[in-house]
Design an enzyme around this catalytic site. Structure first.
Site, mmCIF file in Angstrom:
data_model
loop_
_atom_site.group_PDB
_atom_site.id
_atom_site.type_symbol
_atom_site.label_atom_id
_atom_site.label_comp_id
_atom_site.label_asym_id
_atom_site.label_seq_id
_atom_site.Cartn_x
_atom_site.Cartn_y
_atom_site.Cartn_z
ATOM 1 N N GLU A 171 3.211 74.884 21.320
ATOM 2 C CA GLU A 171 2.623 74.242 22.768
ATOM 3 C C GLU A 171 2.457 75.367 24.150
ATOM 4 O OE1 GLU A 171 1.189 70.434 22.970
ATOM 5 O OE2 GLU A 171 0.686 70.612 21.037
ATOM 6 N N CYS A 208 4.886 78.984 30.376
ATOM 7 C CA CYS A 208 5.461 77.881 29.804
ATOM 8 C C CYS A 208 5.799 77.902 29.163
ATOM 9 C CB CYS A 208 5.008 76.287 30.518
ATOM 10 S SG CYS A 208 6.050 75.187 30.105
ATOM 11 N N CYS A 255 12.087 68.710 19.940
ATOM 12 C CA CYS A 255 13.126 68.628 20.622
ATOM 13 C C CYS A 255 14.057 67.264 19.892
ATOM 14 C CB CYS A 255 13.256 68.466 21.908
ATOM 15 S SG CYS A 255 14.220 68.917 22.321
ATOM 16 N N CYS A 309 14.459 62.416 25.398
ATOM 17 C CA CYS A 309 14.686 61.898 27.027
ATOM 18 C C CYS A 309 13.367 61.538 26.925
ATOM 19 C CB CYS A 309 14.270 63.213 28.010
ATOM 20 S SG CYS A 309 15.369 64.393 28.153
ATOM 21 N N CYS A 361 9.752 62.034 27.630
ATOM 22 C CA CYS A 361 8.664 62.857 27.478
ATOM 23 C C CYS A 361 8.355 63.069 26.266
ATOM 24 C CB CYS A 361 10.209 64.328 27.223
ATOM 25 S SG CYS A 361 9.540 65.447 26.919
ATOM 26 N N GLY A 403 10.449 71.519 23.464
ATOM 27 C CA GLY A 403 12.182 71.871 23.511
ATOM 28 C C GLY A 403 13.080 72.054 24.602
ATOM 29 N N GLU A 404 14.528 72.063 24.092
ATOM 30 C CA GLU A 404 15.533 72.348 24.860
ATOM 31 C C GLU A 404 16.141 73.787 24.267
ATOM 32 O OE1 GLU A 404 18.057 71.235 27.295
ATOM 33 O OE2 GLU A 404 18.695 73.456 26.563
ATOM 34 N N SER A 444 15.219 76.382 31.902
ATOM 35 C CA SER A 444 15.273 74.809 32.219
ATOM 36 C C SER A 444 16.287 74.422 31.052
ATOM 37 C CB SER A 444 14.585 74.714 32.237
ATOM 38 O OG SER A 444 14.796 72.566 32.868
ATOM 39 N N SER A 472 16.980 69.630 34.771
ATOM 40 C CA SER A 472 16.552 67.849 34.455
ATOM 41 C C SER A 472 17.366 67.176 34.521
ATOM 42 C CB SER A 472 15.997 68.528 32.785
ATOM 43 O OG SER A 472 14.830 67.817 33.240
ATOM 44 N N ASN A 503 16.894 64.096 36.680
ATOM 45 C CA ASN A 503 16.144 62.929 36.237
ATOM 46 C C ASN A 503 16.237 61.440 36.759
ATOM 47 O OD1 ASN A 503 13.982 65.493 35.968
ATOM 48 N ND2 ASN A 503 15.038 64.791 33.486
ATOM 49 N N ASN A 535 4.598 62.016 34.026
ATOM 50 C CA ASN A 535 2.672 62.453 33.634
ATOM 51 C C ASN A 535 3.148 61.756 32.613
ATOM 52 O OD1 ASN A 535 1.938 64.516 35.046
ATOM 53 N ND2 ASN A 535 3.949 65.877 34.562
ATOM 54 N N CYS A 574 3.763 68.868 32.659
ATOM 55 C CA CYS A 574 5.122 68.415 31.884
ATOM 56 C C CYS A 574 5.295 67.004 31.304
ATOM 57 C CB CYS A 574 6.586 68.378 33.547
ATOM 58 S SG CYS A 574 6.498 70.105 34.300
#
Ligand code: SF4
Length: 316
Positions: A56, A73, A80, A84, A87, A127-128, A159, A187, A189, A263, A306
């Site tokens: 995606e 993006c 992942c 988190c 997410c 993903g990371e 990121s 990130s 947070n 989001n 995001c």
């Protein structure tokens, strides 16, 4: 040269592909972009891979000083493993790493199949990226190739949630000629370890202090180059005290702070924050002298914002 740089990157072969306006055979037949567009022109598109899984990606239109620019993006993994809590991608778990070709295919689909000239690349999709550097580093080399996509390294941002070893490897690339302006976003947070551990499992292994030390060692050639991202979640990390605390933490780094209003993912325990609470948090943070930007919410309706990428059906 970096140990892992260029290991699976044959620039000559890729140049032949640019000339033929096609992508390598490993993904060539399986790229069928299907897109979802929201009112602002944000486009989320999927690529079906050879094994039936999907990537995606999101094209974000950004109003520039003189013209509209487009940021792509990209995903670096299907799913992942970082878990988190806020997410959508985390709900899938990690299904597999993407190959370099599958990462470049996302740029190719945006640029050619969807006809959008891409100005910036951010590795902030599924993903990371620092968990898949064997594919990500050659992808950066290809994206920056002057005979190919020619996206300046200053317009490419990777990121991470804070993989220290990966930050060191990326830092080595950012010390190499041609990549010295490669940007790093982290990130964060949360204003402190206690809250971070509640929403990001990685925080149990890597403290915010360790993360800051790794970020401080990342090479920077001007005030940019490094950016902190903060997903603002109602009732979790959005108080005035939290705003002051995160700015205090960032002071030694001297980087910008990007506020991303949460989001909601599927079955989210939290709602999106209200405009009033986002504006208040930003104002308190700015009052400390911190450079703060509020990320405009794009793509929420198309589940393209995001933290909203990922098809949990694939988990099954
Ligand atoms: S926020 Fe990024 S690192 Fe965390 S689970 Fe989602 S995709 Fe993975």
């Amino acid at each position: 040269m970096l140990g892992i740089q260029s290991k699976n990157c044959d620039i000559q072969k890729w140049r032949a592909f640019y000339r033929n306006n096609s992508i390598p055979e490993s993904v060539e037949t399986s790229v069928i972009p299907s897109t979802v567009v929201d009112d602002y022109g944000t486009k989320k598109f999927l690529l079906t891979l050879n094994d039936g899984l999907e990537t995606e990606s999101v094209i974000l239109p950004i109003e520039g000083y003189k013209k509209k620019r487009h940021t792509l993006c990209v995903s670096s993994q299907v799913g992942c493993a970082m878990g988190c809590d806020f997410c959508q991608t985390a709900q899938m778990g990690l299904l597999r790493n993407l190959t370099t070709a599958e990462i470049i295919a996302q740029w190719h689909a945006a640029n050619h199949a969807l006809g959008t000239k891409i100005d910036n690349i951010v590795f902030m999709g599924m993903g990371e990226p620092l968990e898949n550097l064997d594919a990500v580093i050659p992808a950066i080399e290809i994206l920056a190739d002057n005979n190919g996509p020619a996206i300046a390294s200053s317009r490419i941002c990777v990121s991470t949630v804070g993989r220290i070893e990966g930050i060191k490897l990326l830092a080595a690339m950012a010390r190499t000629d041609g990549y010295k302006r490669l940007s790093l976003a982290f990130s964060i947070n949360a204003p402190n370890d206690e809250i971070r551990k509640k929403i990001m499992p990685l925080a149990k292994a890597v403290s915010m202090k360790q993360l800051r030390n790794a970020i401080l060692a990342y090479p920077r050639h001007d005030v940019g180059g490094v950016l902190a991202e903060y997903v603002l979640i109602p009732g979790v990390n959005d108080s005035d005290e939290h705003a002051v605390e995160i700015c205090e933490y960032l002071k030694p780094i001297g980087c910008g702070l990007n506020i991303i209003p949460y989001n909601p993912r599927d079955n989210s325990p939290w709602p999106a924050p209200t405009e009033t609470s986002v504006n208040r948090f930003v104002a308190v943070a700015k009052n400390t002298g911190q450079f703060v930007r509020r990320r405009i919410t794009l793509g929420r309706d198309a589940m393209a914002a995001c933290g909203q990428l990922g098809n949990t059906e694939h988990k099954k």
